[in-house]
Each structure stands twice: as structure tokens, then as C-alpha cells.
Scaffold this motif. Structure first.
Motif, short mmCIF file in Angstrom:
data_model
loop_
_atom_site.label_atom_id
_atom_site.label_comp_id
_atom_site.label_asym_id
_atom_site.label_seq_id
_atom_site.Cartn_x
_atom_site.Cartn_y
_atom_site.Cartn_z
N GLY A 1 59.10 6.79 77.26
CA GLY A 1 58.34 6.18 76.64
C GLY A 1 57.72 6.73 75.32
O GLY A 1 57.16 6.49 74.43
N GLY A 2 58.81 7.37 74.75
CA GLY A 2 58.30 8.32 73.89
C GLY A 2 58.29 9.89 73.99
O GLY A 2 57.84 10.14 74.72
N SER A 3 58.67 10.56 72.64
CA SER A 3 58.29 11.88 72.94
C SER A 3 56.80 12.56 71.93
O SER A 3 56.93 12.19 70.81
N ILE A 4 56.03 13.71 72.78
CA ILE A 4 54.94 13.82 71.95
C ILE A 4 55.92 15.34 70.86
O ILE A 4 56.43 15.84 71.97
N VAL A 5 56.08 15.68 70.20
CA VAL A 5 56.98 16.47 69.45
C VAL A 5 56.30 17.70 69.06
O VAL A 5 55.38 17.62 68.68
N GLY B 1 51.41 18.08 67.77
CA GLY B 1 50.57 16.83 67.73
C GLY B 1 49.84 16.65 66.47
O GLY B 1 50.62 16.89 65.50
N ASP B 2 48.62 16.75 66.15
CA ASP B 2 48.31 16.18 64.96
C ASP B 2 47.89 17.70 64.83
O ASP B 2 46.17 17.84 64.72
N LEU C 1 41.92 17.91 72.82
CA LEU C 1 43.23 18.90 72.22
C LEU C 1 44.21 17.32 72.14
O LEU C 1 44.90 17.01 72.89
N THR C 2 44.53 18.08 70.49
CA THR C 2 44.91 16.56 69.68
C THR C 2 45.67 16.79 69.06
O THR C 2 46.98 16.80 68.52
N GLY C 3 46.17 18.40 68.87
CA GLY C 3 46.67 19.44 68.04
C GLY C 3 46.66 20.88 68.04
O GLY C 3 45.31 21.11 68.55
N ALA C 4 48.23 21.57 67.71
CA ALA C 4 47.47 23.37 67.31
C ALA C 4 48.79 23.63 66.50
O ALA C 4 49.92 22.66 66.40
N VAL C 5 48.20 24.58 65.72
CA VAL C 5 49.21 25.10 64.88
C VAL C 5 49.34 26.61 65.17
O VAL C 5 47.82 27.28 65.00
N LEU C 6 50.34 27.65 65.72
CA LEU C 6 50.23 28.65 65.86
C LEU C 6 51.12 29.51 65.10
O LEU C 6 52.09 29.02 64.79
N ILE C 7 50.90 31.05 64.24
CA ILE C 7 52.02 31.83 63.58
C ILE C 7 51.12 33.60 64.13
O ILE C 7 50.54 33.17 64.66
N GLY C 8 51.87 34.08 64.51
CA GLY C 8 52.36 34.81 65.01
C GLY C 8 52.38 35.02 66.45
O GLY C 8 52.53 35.26 67.13
N ASP C 9 51.16 35.10 67.11
CA ASP C 9 51.13 34.95 68.13
C ASP C 9 50.87 33.23 69.59
O ASP C 9 50.04 32.93 69.51
N GLU D 1 50.24 21.84 76.87
CA GLU D 1 50.17 20.70 78.49
C GLU D 1 49.04 20.03 77.90
O GLU D 1 49.24 19.05 78.57
N LEU D 2 47.96 21.10 77.77
CA LEU D 2 46.59 20.74 77.32
C LEU D 2 46.93 18.91 76.54
O LEU D 2 45.96 17.72 76.22
N ILE D 3 47.59 19.06 75.30
CA ILE D 3 47.65 18.05 74.91
C ILE D 3 48.27 16.44 75.08
O ILE D 3 47.65 15.68 75.32
N ARG D 4 49.03 17.01 75.90
CA ARG D 4 50.54 16.15 76.48
C ARG D 4 49.35 15.67 77.59
O ARG D 4 49.46 14.56 78.12
N SER D 5 48.29 16.45 78.04
CA SER D 5 48.17 15.89 79.70
C SER D 5 46.66 15.44 78.94
O SER D 5 45.97 14.31 80.27
N ARG D 6 46.35 14.93 78.29
CA ARG D 6 45.01 14.76 77.51
C ARG D 6 43.50 15.03 78.13
O ARG D 6 42.84 14.12 78.98
#
Ligand SMILES: Cc1cc2nc3c(=O)[nH]c(=O)nc-3n(C[C@H](O)[C@H](O)[C@H](O)COP(=O)(O)OP(=O)(O)OC[C@H]3O[C@@H](n4cnc5c(N)ncnc54)[C@H](O)[C@@H]3O)c2cc1C
Length: 402
Positions: free
Chosen positions: A310-314, A329-330, A360-368, A377-382
């Protein structure tokens, strides 16, 4: 009698497909893999580590020759598939006899784009896609050649880092106003730029490569705004194009990629495509995880299960030039969403979580990036995040203890 299944391409998707298929239906198919690279399938992602001198080239093989033999796979590497005769169900191979198939899987991956600018055909212009490219780049670095890398996405950053680490003076030029714009928001990209510059790489943004100068070899790169840099080599890392020629010439439906349905089947019965060459619901993925998800689904389908894709959440979870980066995500935060941000520039840390409708619909992390997979997992499981909202930014252990 085993049914003849031919796979074109001996890359990451092909190796995963054979692994999954032989786990659940060993012997059902007589499998042949035809690949044009002159070596066993390897982990392409690790080419960056090979270039950075952190991994030896022979250590990145996905499977030993005996693994393929034990599964009865006929492996032809260093062989180019040149034509599919759909009617006769035959694959032509350069310099070899044609091979018949009952089912055919195309896993031909992508090729690096070469910008169409004057001078792009000069000696000294290279790309970064396979292990032959890495050998060339390592030779450039050993001679401390002055290099311009074109492209500030993952590949460009990895090429720049590897070359700089090996001793080449490197300038990275990027057309956009921030690095990795498809994975990072502006503050994350600015922090990444700072951290990469600290490694001695010069980065020019809003830099449109207009001309590569030189008599017979690269001597300089000129940007559209007139800036000019001396260079002995240029590496194009400005995008990829799915390898679709084989399919197109056989009359198989192609857009940007080879068009497949939810069974990963092309418009031609019994012919499938997975990985970077495939286009599913309008999307060509350029990452390995979707290729693996497609391989798993196709293996089950070929084994006779009712499996569909059905497609992938990248998600991008990687070390870019020695800096840990995660994005899923977003990551920008669409209208109507809320963003929770923690930014500690001096410490090299940036975290942004995007919440919409209590999820949770999106996340960006730099460093940690220690909690990256939990966020994914939180994004994918909604799953609703209201109960952990206050602690979520500080990681799984705190959130689950609350
Ligand atoms: C340097 C680098 C770093 C990367 N880092 C990451 C990362 O950190 N994370 C991530 O998710 N992804 C990363 N990627 C992308 C990832 O490697 C690809 O998404 C993945 O390899 C796709 O697998 P594939 O099997 O579709 O294509 P490939 O692995 O490219 O395999 C396709 C194979 O088919 C062969 N082929 C093509 N045409 C023919 C033909 N006519 N006959 C025979 N053989 C043919 C090709 O030569 C190639 O060997 C990176 C890629 C590169 C180059």
C-alpha cells in the motif's frame, strides 16, 4: 518442476527478494539473477562508509557466493540484460544466450543524473552510484585533487565528506537555499550546514552550476551568478533517474519509473518491478526501506499468498557526513499542525515533532537520534499522543515512565 523466475539487476532489492522468497517457497522457482555490476550484490548504502575509509569494499557484500549457491540461484554478474521479449518470454543478455522465464522481476535501480551543462562530458566529471565510482573517487582523494561536488542532498554530502576526510579540498554547491530540503526544515538544514562546514567542507547555497570549464579535463566550475571555482574534478550528486529503458523498449508501461500495481506487477502479466526502478501510486522511492518492503510483499505474492503493497511512510535515518540525521513524515508542519521544537545549536542538537489531530505526524532530529525509531513507530501506528505529549520530546524512557 520449478518455474523459471528471472530477476534483472543484482542490487539490494534483488538480494532481499531472493532471501524472502527462498525462506517461504524454496524450490518453487528456479531463480536466475542477471546483474551488470561485476561483483556479488552489495550494500550500496555502505558505499559512503567505503569512501570515508570506515569500511573495506569487500566487507559490504550482502551474501557470500555460497549463500546464493545453497539456494540454487543461477547468478550471472557482469552481464547486461539488453532486451525483454514479452511474447516469447525471453530475456536477451549481451554476449550470452537468451534465458527463458515464466515470471520476470525488474530490479534495475537508478542511475545518477548528469546535469546538462557545457563541459559535463569533460574528463574528471564523475558520479557516485556504484563501487566503480567509489574506486575513482578514492583515487582522486589519494591525489588530493580539488573537487567540486554538485548537489546538497544525502549523496552529495556523503561524497563531500568522504573526499574531504581522505584529504581533498572540497566545495559543495547546492541549487536550493538549504541542504537536504526534501528531508529537513530550515533550522535543521542550517545546523547541518554548520556541522558539515566544521569538517572543512565549503558549502555554497543558491548555487546554480552553469558551466564546467577545461580544455580536455575539468579546470573550473562556473555558477550562473558568475562565481567561479578552480577544480580538478566534479562529482554530480544532483539526483537519480530510475532505469526504465529495458521495460519501455519491451512495451511495458513506464512513467518516471516502471508502473506497478499493489502486487508490484507491471502492466504486463507475470512481469514485476520493485525497488528504485518501480513507480507505485505515482511514487518512485529513492531509499532502501521501501525497496525491502516491496521485496517482502512480492515474495509473498510469488509464493501464492494474498499480499499487497500500500506504499511506504518514508523515513530517513542516517549519518550524513558524520552527523546523525533523522526525518520522517510531515517534517515541515502543514497548516493546522503544531510543532514542538528543542534547539541547542552549540550542542549540535535540533529536535522537531509535528502533531496533528492529537497524533505525531512528522519529526526531524539532528544530533541526538536515539529515539528516532520510536518516533517513527508513533507516526506509523497513528497512536494518540496526548497522554505522553509533555514528555514525548525527551524520549521514550521518560514518556513511558510518566
Ligand atoms: C552512496 C549511496 C548511499 C546511499 N545511502 C542510503 C541511505 O543511507 N539510506 C537509504 O535508504 N538509501 C540509501 N541509498 C539508496 C539505496 O542504495 C537504494 O535505494 C537501493 O540500493 C535501491 O535498491 P535497488 O535494488 O532498487 O537498486 P540498486 O541497488 O541500484 O540495484 C540495481 C542493480 O541493477 C543493475 N542493472 C541495471 N540495469 C541492468 C541491466 N539492464 N542488466 C543487468 N543489471 C542491471 C544495476 O547495475 C544495479 O546493480 C544510497 C545510495 C547510494 C548510491
Amino acid at each position: 518442476m520449478s518455474e523459471p523466475l528471472v530477476i534483472v539487476g543484482n542490487g539490494m532489492a534483488a538480494a532481499c527478494l531472493v532471501d524472502e522468497l527462498t525462506k517461504i517457497a524454496l524450490g518453487r522457482y528456479a531463480i536466475a539473477v542477471i546483474g551488470d555490476e561485476p561483483r556479488l550484490a552489495y550494500n550500496r548504502v555502505l558505499l559512503s562508509s567505503v569512501l570515508a575509509g570506515e569500511t573495506a569494499s569487500h566487507d559490504i557484500e550482502l551474501r557470500a557466493a555460497s549463500w546464493w549457491r545453497d539456494r540454487g540461484v543461477t547468478l550471472k554478474y557482469g552481464c547486461v540484460a539488453t532486451e525483454i521479449d514479452v511474447g516469447r518470454r525471453e530475456l536477451k543478455i549481451a554476449g550470452e544466450e537468451s534465458i527463458g522465464f515464466s515470471k520476470l522481476v525488474l530490479t534495475t535501480g537508478s542511475s545518477a543524473l548528469r546535469l546538462n551543462v557545457p563541459g559535463s562530458d569533460l574528463a574528471g566529471v564523475h558520479t557516485f552510484r556504484d563501487s566503480r565510482d567509489v574506486d575513482i573517487l578514492l583515487a582522486l582523494a589519494a591525489q588530493k585533487k580539488r573537487v567540486v561536488v554538485v548537489g546538497g542532498g544525502l549523496l552529495g554530502l556523503e561524497a563531500a565528506y568522504g573526499l574531504a576526510k581522505a584529504g581533498s579540498p572540497v566545495t559543495l554547491v547546492h541549487l536550493m537555499d538549504r541542504l537536504m530540503e526534501r528531508q529537513l526544515d530550515a533550522p535543521a538544514a542550517a545546523l547541518l550546514k554548520m556541522l558539515v562546514e566544521r569538517k572543512g567542507i565549503e558549502i555554497l547555497l543558491n548555487a546554480n552550476t552553469a558551466h564546467i570549464h577545461g580544455e580536455s579535463r575539468v579546470e573550473a566550475v562556473e555558477l550562473a551568478d558568475g562565481r567561479r571555482m578552480e577544480a580538478e574534478a566534479v562529482i554530480f550528486a544532483a539526483g537519480i533517474r530510475p532505469n526504465v529503458a529495458l521495460a519501455r523498449e519491451a512495451g511495458i508501461a513506464v512513467n518516471r519509473g516502471i508502473v506497478v500495481d499493489d502486487h508490484l506487477q507491471t502492466g504486463t502479466e507475470g512481469v514485476y518491478a520493485i525497488g528504485e526502478c518501480a513507480e507505485h501510486r505515482g511514487i518512485c522511492y529513492g531509499l532502501v526501506e521501501p525497496a525491502y518492503e516491496q521485496a517482502r510483499v512480492l515474495a509473498r505474492h510469488l509464493a501464492g499468498d494474498d499480499a499487497s503493497y500500500g506504499g511506504s511512510i518514508v523515513a530517513t535515518n542516517l549519518k550524513v557526513s558524520g552527523v546523525s540525521v533523522f526525518s520522517a513524515g510531515d517534517f515541515i508542519g502543514a497548516d493546522g499542525t503544531e510543532s514542538i521544537v528543542l534547539s541547542d545549536v552549540n550542542h549540535g542538537t535540533y529536535k522537531k515533532l509535528v502533531v496533528a489531530d492529537g497524533r505525531l505526524t512528522g519529526a526531524v532530529l539532528i544530533g541526538d537520534v536515539g529515539d528516532a525509531l520510536w518516533y517513527l513507530e508513533l507516526i506509523r501506528s497513528r497512536q494518540p499522543v496526548a497522554p505522553i505529549r509533555a514528555e514525548m520530546m525527551f524520549g521514550r524512557s521518560l514518556a513511558e515512565a510518566a
